[in-house]
Design an enzyme around this catalytic site. Structure first.
Site, short mmCIF file in Angstrom:
data_model
loop_
_atom_site.label_atom_id
_atom_site.label_comp_id
_atom_site.label_asym_id
_atom_site.label_seq_id
_atom_site.Cartn_x
_atom_site.Cartn_y
_atom_site.Cartn_z
N ARG A 8 0.92 -1.34 0.08
CA ARG A 8 -0.02 -0.01 0.03
C ARG A 8 0.90 1.26 -0.08
O ARG A 8 0.60 2.20 -0.58
CB ARG A 8 -0.75 0.09 1.04
CG ARG A 8 -0.16 -0.08 2.67
CD ARG A 8 -1.11 0.35 3.78
NE ARG A 8 -0.55 0.53 5.05
CZ ARG A 8 -0.98 1.22 6.08
NH1 ARG A 8 -1.99 1.81 6.19
NH2 ARG A 8 -0.30 1.05 7.13
N GLU A 55 -18.57 4.03 -0.91
CA GLU A 55 -17.77 3.49 -1.85
C GLU A 55 -18.57 3.02 -3.23
O GLU A 55 -17.92 3.19 -4.06
CB GLU A 55 -17.33 2.15 -1.16
CG GLU A 55 -16.37 2.08 -0.09
CD GLU A 55 -16.84 2.44 1.19
OE1 GLU A 55 -16.18 2.70 2.07
OE2 GLU A 55 -18.14 2.55 1.35
N PHE A 80 -14.07 -3.06 0.97
CA PHE A 80 -15.46 -2.15 0.57
C PHE A 80 -15.11 -2.24 -0.77
O PHE A 80 -16.31 -1.63 -1.50
CB PHE A 80 -15.07 -0.86 1.44
CG PHE A 80 -14.95 -0.92 2.85
CD1 PHE A 80 -15.71 -1.54 3.54
CD2 PHE A 80 -14.06 -0.07 3.61
CE1 PHE A 80 -15.40 -1.82 4.91
CE2 PHE A 80 -14.10 -0.19 4.91
CZ PHE A 80 -14.63 -1.07 5.76
N HIS A 106 -5.42 -3.07 2.01
CA HIS A 106 -5.63 -3.88 3.32
C HIS A 106 -6.54 -5.01 3.01
O HIS A 106 -7.44 -5.74 3.41
CB HIS A 106 -6.55 -3.02 4.18
CG HIS A 106 -6.08 -1.61 5.00
ND1 HIS A 106 -5.45 -0.67 4.02
CD2 HIS A 106 -5.63 -1.43 5.94
CE1 HIS A 106 -4.84 0.36 4.62
NE2 HIS A 106 -4.89 -0.50 5.97
N ASP A 114 -7.61 -5.70 12.75
CA ASP A 114 -8.92 -5.39 12.39
C ASP A 114 -9.89 -6.61 12.27
O ASP A 114 -11.08 -6.35 12.11
CB ASP A 114 -8.83 -4.85 10.99
CG ASP A 114 -8.16 -3.24 11.05
OD1 ASP A 114 -7.77 -3.08 12.25
OD2 ASP A 114 -8.05 -2.54 10.11
N ARG A 164 -1.54 -4.09 3.83
CA ARG A 164 -0.98 -3.13 4.97
C ARG A 164 0.26 -3.59 5.71
O ARG A 164 0.93 -2.75 5.90
CB ARG A 164 -2.30 -3.32 5.77
CG ARG A 164 -2.06 -2.70 7.10
CD ARG A 164 -2.85 -2.89 8.39
NE ARG A 164 -2.92 -2.00 9.34
CZ ARG A 164 -3.70 -2.25 10.60
NH1 ARG A 164 -4.54 -3.12 10.68
NH2 ARG A 164 -3.69 -1.33 11.56
#
Length: 313
Positions: A8, A55, A80, A106, A114, A164
């Site tokens: 990322r 999104e 998303f 991610h 998460d 990530r």
């Protein structure tokens, strides 16, 4: 010790670097600090648009920009992008074949703490089903940068998958060449082939070293483009080694393993054993512990390679 950089980070840096060379715009869904498109925003504030936590709308805006002749990068977390906005990607971007680039960060188990709701292990499968969609999953920062430029040059929808977690840089920036739809032979071998994508490429190379210590010569192939798949290279490996192991930070259903199995079944039937997240959700935890828990390790690749070799006719 190899330098470690999250893909990322490489994505954000690539956008900022290539913004001088190519006239594209970047959209984000209120996550620019996390997706690293903020790096581009600082350099090109008038070419960066925050679409908010919406999104589906962002993908529709990207479609409109592409229809008007722009090259938009629509960025958000993979969960998303591929999940929440699937309908807009399918109907508004894929169906008309618009020139939209989707920067999905991610992805996978390495989102870590998460947890399951954000650990998208289904995105490659979802994006593969969209006709005309190019799907890319780079192995390191060097490949990620090259993939972004390749996506800009390519006309048509592209899904780019980034992580990530900081991962080793395994490619040489000065010599690396990226070609859409073409896998990369990382190591030669005659006994079994390990076909890997994303962060699992580095682990595949480690697994090959472990196998070498046991007298097994493993070929290692990096498949950065999941779709279109380099079927020619996959079938060459099937013919020459007679057994294949696939490795991906993704569900074993619908991703690289499925793509390879489909190609092999139709072309050169040989055993294909998959390393990936089994038919289950992720969970919250430190990344090293999660990789161990879900079998995304060199040791598990070695174990599966032995299974594949034992299945040879």
């Amino acid at each position: 010790m190899a330098e470690k950089i999250a893909t990322r980070e490489a994505y954000g840096n690539a956008l900022a670097e290539l913004g001088d060379k190519y006239n594209f715009v970047v959209l984000d869904a209120d996550l620019s600090a996390a997706t690293k498109t903020s790096t581009f925003k600082k350099k090109f504030p008038k070419r960066h648009f925050n679409c908010g936590i919406a999104e589906g709308n962002m993908m529709s805006v990207a479609a409109g920009l592409a229809a008007a002749g722009k090259i938009p990068f629509a960025s958000t977390f993979a969960m998303f992008a591929a999940g929440r906005a699937f309908e807009q990607i399918r109907n508004s971007i894929g169906y008309p074949g618009l020139n939209v680039k989707i920067g999905a960060t991610h992805a996978g188990i390495t989102v870590g703490e998460d947890g399951a709701t954000h650990q998208c292990n289904e995105d490659l499968a979802l994006m593969r089903t969209i006709p005309g969609m190019t799907v890319i999953n780079p192995a390191d920062a060097v490949e990620a940068r090259a993939a972004v430029e390749a996506a800009i040059i390519h006309h048509g929808p592209v899904y780019l998958r980034f992580g990530r977690y900081a991962v080793p840089v395994i490619n040489d920036k000065s010599t690396y060449r990226f070609e859409l739809g073409k896998g990369v032979d990382m190591r030669d071998g005659k006994d079994v082939t390990i076909i890997a994508t994303g962060i699992m490429v580095d682990m595949a190379l480690t697994a090959a070293e472990l196998l070498k210590a046991e007298g097994v010569e493993a070929r290692v192939i990096n498949i950065h483009t999941i779709k279109p798949l380099d079927k020619e290279l996959v079938l060459d490996a099937a013919r020459k080694t007679g057994a294949i192991v696939t490795a991906e930070e993704h569900s074993v259903i619908g991703g690289l393993g499925s793509a390879v199995a489909e190609a092999v079944t139709a072309g050169v039937p040989v055993p294909v054993v998959r390393v990936g997240v089994e038919d289950c959700y992720g969970c919250s935890g430190a990344v090293p512990a999660l990789l161990e828990k879900f079998g995304l390790t060199p040791a598990n690749i070695v174990a599966k390679a032995k299974i594949a070799m034992a299945m040879k006719k």
